[in-house]
Scaffold this active site. Structure first.
Site, PDB file in Angstrom:
ATOM      1  CD  GLU A  36     -37.813 -24.612  45.804  1.00 46.99           C
ATOM      2  OE1 GLU A  36     -37.877 -23.581  46.505  1.00 46.99           O
ATOM      3  OE2 GLU A  36     -38.714 -25.462  45.750  1.00 46.99           O
ATOM      4  CG  HIS A  37     -32.528 -22.152  44.821  1.00 44.16           C
ATOM      5  ND1 HIS A  37     -31.829 -21.534  45.828  1.00 44.16           N
ATOM      6  CD2 HIS A  37     -32.658 -23.440  45.192  1.00 44.16           C
ATOM      7  CE1 HIS A  37     -31.527 -22.439  46.766  1.00 44.16           C
ATOM      8  NE2 HIS A  37     -32.028 -23.604  46.402  1.00 44.16           N
ATOM      9  CE1 TYR A  55     -32.267 -19.909  49.681  1.00 42.72           C
ATOM     10  CE2 TYR A  55     -31.122 -17.869  50.228  1.00 42.72           C
ATOM     11  CZ  TYR A  55     -32.257 -18.523  49.782  1.00 42.72           C
ATOM     12  OH  TYR A  55     -33.374 -17.801  49.435  1.00 42.72           O
ATOM     13  CD  GLU A 110     -35.626 -16.036  56.915  1.00 44.87           C
ATOM     14  OE1 GLU A 110     -36.839 -16.012  57.220  1.00 44.87           O
ATOM     15  OE2 GLU A 110     -35.038 -17.073  56.545  1.00 44.87           O
ATOM     16  CB  SER A 127     -40.496 -23.572  60.618  1.00 44.82           C
ATOM     17  OG  SER A 127     -39.094 -23.448  60.663  1.00 44.82           O
ATOM     18  CB  SER A 128     -37.630 -19.120  59.253  1.00 49.23           C
ATOM     19  OG  SER A 128     -37.656 -19.154  57.842  1.00 49.23           O
ATOM     20  N   GLY A 149     -36.704 -26.249  59.834  1.00 53.37           N
ATOM     21  CA  GLY A 149     -35.560 -26.502  58.960  1.00 53.37           C
ATOM     22  C   GLY A 149     -35.831 -27.575  57.925  1.00 53.37           C
ATOM     23  CG  LEU A 203     -42.405 -28.307  54.732  1.00 44.63           C
ATOM     24  CD1 LEU A 203     -43.345 -29.277  55.434  1.00 44.63           C
ATOM     25  CD2 LEU A 203     -42.691 -28.297  53.233  1.00 44.63           C
ATOM     26  CG  ASP A 260     -39.940 -19.002  52.418  1.00 49.09           C
ATOM     27  OD1 ASP A 260     -40.284 -19.419  51.287  1.00 49.09           O
ATOM     28  OD2 ASP A 260     -38.929 -19.415  53.014  1.00 49.09           O
TER      29      ASP A 260
END
Ligand code: ADP
Ligand code: MG
Length: 388
Positions: free
Chosen positions: A29-30, A215, A154, A123-124, A118, A121, A166
């Site tokens: 993560e990150h 972020y 994005e 969605s964007s 948001g 998961l 993503d």
């Protein structure tokens, strides 16, 4: 969905439907914007975009989840400015496609998504990649070019300085497999997960207001840490390049905060490799412990957790049959991911829902994480789920 399309636009002649999945990140993560390693799987939750040619020379975009309709002449799409709302995702993709030499044809689009918005998961990216396929309408783009184009949309149009994870997993997801991605080389390998385990995403149902700004702050903090480290180790270009031993050697150069951010990224990259290795050996206990270590690192060093996420992780670990749990996605709300025995799922769901509702007065949604295919056209025989 097709009936809805017909009702909104009058005709569904020439209609095609495109799908791109959300994802859950198991570990790493990150690390993506630090050009390290991640291990997501594509979900069976997905964004669907139905598209058909329009006869008025204009592009029309509607989401089943929004009231407002977007429209403009198809030829003017690349000149639009961001509006700081949901349409920035498809419009950013359209602009990038035009720049890449794919003009946007006049069309009617209707969006439906089963990926909760948001919630970490993705969605964007599901919306970006499915929109890209709809705009392309059968024109082909190499998968990696498609993923990078959507990431650029994005970053540059929606204003989110995201890594590649993503969009990459939305394109390259594979049924039955997790996907280990090297975010520098942009290569991946499929990771078959051991039998006898399941993964569940549990939604805190909150997204704290500072999620986006935090972020961006973390992205900047990592870049600043790299600048400091480079004064001693000039070959380092991102935190991906720093070994644990090197990090110890440059520790005196870094402020307390920079040292913690860097420590998370460096140790998290190592945890991805260790998790994949434990998975290959079927060492379920080790996999679970790595998930918990990841959560603690995100909570204490990277400082992107929140009370709701910590509660869900701690509550999960108290349930029989659970191997491990951690926050997943950017943090400050969204989902956790829990690894457990399939037989433990009913009891887990009950206990977590009850405990969370008692503490936070909202029922957490729980999603089974079934590794699913990446983006593509929806075939005639496939069912599109009703919107959530
Ligand atoms: P995540 O990707 O983790 O779900 P983001 O904040 O990156 O969270 O993206 C969520 C945003 O994506 C929403 O606020 C909205 O602007 C857009 N979005 C996602 N799905 C839809 C949808 N079905 N209809 C309209 N907008 C959507
Ligand atoms: Mg997103």
């Amino acid at each position: 969905m097709i009936e809805n399309f017909r009702r909104l636009y009058g005709s569904a002649d020439g209609l095609r439907i495109w799908r791109a999945p959300g994802r859950v990140n198991l570990i790493g993560e990150h690390t993506d914007y630090n050009l390290g390693f991640v291990l997501p799987l594509a979900l069976d939750l997905a964004a669907y975009v139905a598209a058909a040619p329009s006869r008025d020379g204009r592009l029309h975009i509607r989401s089943e989840h929004r009231a407002e309709l977007f429209e403009c002449p198809a030829g003017e799409i690349a000149a639009l400015e961001p509006r700081r709302q949901w349409t920035d995702y498809p419009l950013g993709v359209a602009r990038e496609l035009v720049r890449a030499g794919f003009p946007i044809q006049p069309a009617n689009l209707l969006i439906r998504s089963t990926v909760p918005e948001g919630s970490g998961l993705s969605s964007s990216a599901a919306l970006e990649v499915s929109s890209a396929l709809a705009f392309l309408n059968g024109r082909t783009l190499e998968p990696l070019v498609l993923a990078r184009l959507c990431q650029r949309a994005e970053r540059e149009f929606a204003g989110m300085p995201c890594g590649i994870m993503d969009q990459y997993i939305a394109v390259y997801g594979r049924a039955g497999s997790a996907v280990e991605i090297d975010c520098r080389s942009l290569e991946h390998r499929l990771v078959a997960l051991p039998a006898g385990i399941a993964f569940l995403a549990v939604n805190t149902m909150v997204k704290h207001a500072l999620a986006a700004s935090a972020y961006q702050e973390r992205v900047a903090e990592c870049a600043a840490a790299v600048e400091r480290i480079r004064t001693r180790l000039p070959r380092v270009e991102s935190l991906r390049d720093v070994s644990p031993a090197q990090l110890a050697s440059v520790a005196p150069l870094l402020s307390g905060v920079a040292a913690r951010r860097a420590r998370h990224v460096v140790t998290e990259n190592a945890r991805v490799a260790a998790f994949v290795d434990a998975s290959a050996r079927g060492d379920l206990g080790r996999m679970g412990r790595l998930l918990v270590e990841s959560h603690h690192s995100l909570r204490d060093d990277y400082q992107v957790s929140c009370p709701e996420l910590d509660f869900l992780v701690d509550a999960a670990l108290a349930v029989d049959g659970v191997f491990g749990a951690r926050m997943t996605g950017g943090g400050f709300g969204g989902c956790t991911v829990t690894m457990l025995r399939p037989g433990a799922i009913p009891q887990f769901g009950e206990r977590i829902a009850r405990g969370y509702a008692r503490r936070f007065h909202v029922t957490p949604a729980i999603y089974p994480c079934r590794p699913s295919a990446g983006a593509g056209e929806v075939k005639n025989c496939e069912t599109i789920p009703s919107a959530v």
